[in-house]
Write a protein that holds these residues in place. Structure first.
Motif, short mmCIF file in Angstrom:
data_model
loop_
_atom_site.label_atom_id
_atom_site.label_comp_id
_atom_site.label_asym_id
_atom_site.label_seq_id
_atom_site.Cartn_x
_atom_site.Cartn_y
_atom_site.Cartn_z
N THR A 107 45.30 33.56 26.88
CA THR A 107 44.81 34.89 27.27
C THR A 107 44.27 34.83 28.69
N VAL A 108 44.72 35.75 29.53
CA VAL A 108 44.25 35.83 30.92
C VAL A 108 42.90 36.55 30.96
N ILE A 109 41.97 36.02 31.75
CA ILE A 109 40.65 36.63 31.90
C ILE A 109 40.46 37.08 33.34
N ASP A 110 40.29 38.38 33.53
CA ASP A 110 39.98 38.97 34.83
C ASP A 110 38.74 39.83 34.68
N PHE A 111 37.67 39.48 35.40
CA PHE A 111 36.43 40.24 35.27
C PHE A 111 36.65 41.70 35.67
N ARG A 112 36.08 42.61 34.88
CA ARG A 112 36.15 44.03 35.16
C ARG A 112 34.79 44.64 34.80
N ASP A 113 34.16 45.32 35.78
CA ASP A 113 32.82 45.85 35.53
C ASP A 113 32.86 47.23 34.87
N ALA A 114 31.67 47.81 34.67
CA ALA A 114 31.57 49.09 33.98
C ALA A 114 32.24 50.22 34.74
N GLN A 115 32.36 50.07 36.06
CA GLN A 115 33.02 51.07 36.89
C GLN A 115 34.53 50.82 37.00
N ASP A 116 35.01 49.88 36.20
CA ASP A 116 36.42 49.54 36.15
C ASP A 116 36.91 48.86 37.44
N THR A 117 35.96 48.22 38.14
CA THR A 117 36.32 47.45 39.33
C THR A 117 36.85 46.08 38.90
N VAL A 118 38.06 45.75 39.32
CA VAL A 118 38.68 44.49 38.94
C VAL A 118 38.36 43.43 39.99
N ALA A 119 37.99 42.24 39.56
CA ALA A 119 37.64 41.16 40.47
C ALA A 119 38.85 40.70 41.28
N GLN A 120 38.57 40.23 42.48
CA GLN A 120 39.61 39.65 43.32
C GLN A 120 40.02 38.27 42.81
N GLY A 121 39.11 37.61 42.12
CA GLY A 121 39.40 36.30 41.53
C GLY A 121 38.41 36.00 40.42
N THR A 122 38.82 35.23 39.43
CA THR A 122 37.98 34.91 38.27
C THR A 122 38.17 33.45 37.87
N VAL A 123 37.06 32.80 37.49
CA VAL A 123 37.09 31.43 36.97
C VAL A 123 36.27 31.39 35.69
N ALA A 124 36.84 30.93 34.59
CA ALA A 124 36.11 30.72 33.33
C ALA A 124 35.72 29.25 33.26
N ARG A 125 34.41 28.97 33.06
CA ARG A 125 33.93 27.59 33.14
C ARG A 125 33.37 27.04 31.83
N GLY A 126 32.76 27.87 31.01
CA GLY A 126 32.14 27.36 29.80
C GLY A 126 32.33 28.30 28.63
N ILE A 127 32.31 27.76 27.42
CA ILE A 127 32.47 28.57 26.21
C ILE A 127 31.54 28.04 25.13
N SER A 128 30.85 28.95 24.46
CA SER A 128 29.89 28.57 23.42
C SER A 128 30.61 28.32 22.10
N PRO A 129 29.92 27.73 21.11
CA PRO A 129 30.54 27.53 19.80
C PRO A 129 31.04 28.82 19.17
N ASP A 130 30.36 29.95 19.46
CA ASP A 130 30.76 31.24 18.88
C ASP A 130 31.85 31.95 19.67
N GLY A 131 32.15 31.45 20.88
CA GLY A 131 33.22 32.06 21.65
C GLY A 131 32.80 32.88 22.85
N ASP A 132 31.49 32.93 23.17
CA ASP A 132 31.05 33.59 24.39
C ASP A 132 31.47 32.75 25.59
N ILE A 133 31.98 33.39 26.63
CA ILE A 133 32.53 32.69 27.79
C ILE A 133 31.72 33.04 29.04
N ILE A 134 31.41 32.04 29.86
CA ILE A 134 30.74 32.30 31.14
C ILE A 134 31.61 31.76 32.27
#
Length: 223
Positions: A83-110
């Motif tokens: 699954t591709v992850i691209d950060f998108r804020d509440a105003q629907d602004t799409v990030a120019q670049g995204t990096v996923a670095r960590g994931i919790s046991p429950d699946g939360d990603i930072i």
């Protein structure tokens, strides 16, 4: 008698050497038997580069890849599904670049993202909940954040920085009870045990000679 003693000493030495060699072979044999199989992350066709940064106990993997157009994205690999992850804020602004670095046991990603116009040192933190909701993560009073790990209780580890990525950089912890930093120069908190009693990371010792500016690892136990 001296000859006999020397012969026995030599035989004893040879026996000791043979025993040591036998022990070494015994230790090496299992290592050779444990052959590992490697597989690559199944990124989209045309991917220029990819890095896996984090994994949880369920085997979910997060990381980043650069597509054929040189755009950087985050990814989640779960049970063979990419699954591709691209950060998108509440105003629907799409990030120019995204990096996923960590994931919790429950699946939360930072991880981190940056917007068009951000400086090269610009690194904004985000949390992607297991429900699929993006949230910006900020460290109070500072400009940029780099998020590295998330613990089972939601505590996030990483660093903040302002006008550069060295002098103004400090290791941070962001949790339900607030945020805190360490005073080590140019430092980053990279991980911790679930109870946060042992934390690890790195800092830069500018007084090391040689070389000046030596990166060193650290452990912080019970504060």
């Amino acid at each position: 008698m001296n000859v006999i003693r020397n012969t026995r000493s030599s035989m004893s030495g040879i026996s000791g050497l043979l025993a040591a060699l036998a022990l070494a072979l015994t230790l090496v044999a299992p290592v050779r038997a444990q052959e590992r199989e490697y597989s690559t992350i199944p990124t989209p066709q045309g991917t220029l580069a990819a890095t896996a940064f984090g994994i949880n106990a369920r085997g979910d993997v997060v990381g980043t890849f650069v597509d054929k157009n040189s755009v950087q994205h985050g990814f989640l690999l779960r049970k063979g599904k990419f699954t591709v992850i691209d950060f998108r804020d509440a105003q629907d602004t799409v990030a120019q670049g995204t990096v996923a670095r960590g994931i919790s046991p429950d699946g939360d990603i930072i991880g981190n993202y940056w917007l068009t116009g951000d400086p090269a040192r610009g690194s904004r933190g985000f949390l992607l909940t297991k429900k699929g909701e993006f949230k910006a993560v900020r460290y109070p009073g500072h400009t940029w954040e780099t998020l590295q790990r998330i613990l089972p209780d939601g505590t996030i580890l990483g660093c903040y920085h302002d006008y550069d990525q060295m002098v103004s950089m400090r290791g941070i912890t962001i949790g339900k009870d607030g945020a805190s930093e360490i005073d080590a120069f140019s430092s980053m908190n990279n991980g911790a045990t679930p109870d946060l009693r042992l934390m690890v990371g790195w800092w830069v010792d500018m007084m090391a000679n040689p070389p000046q500016g030596q990166t060193q690892g650290y452990m912080i136990q019970d504060g």
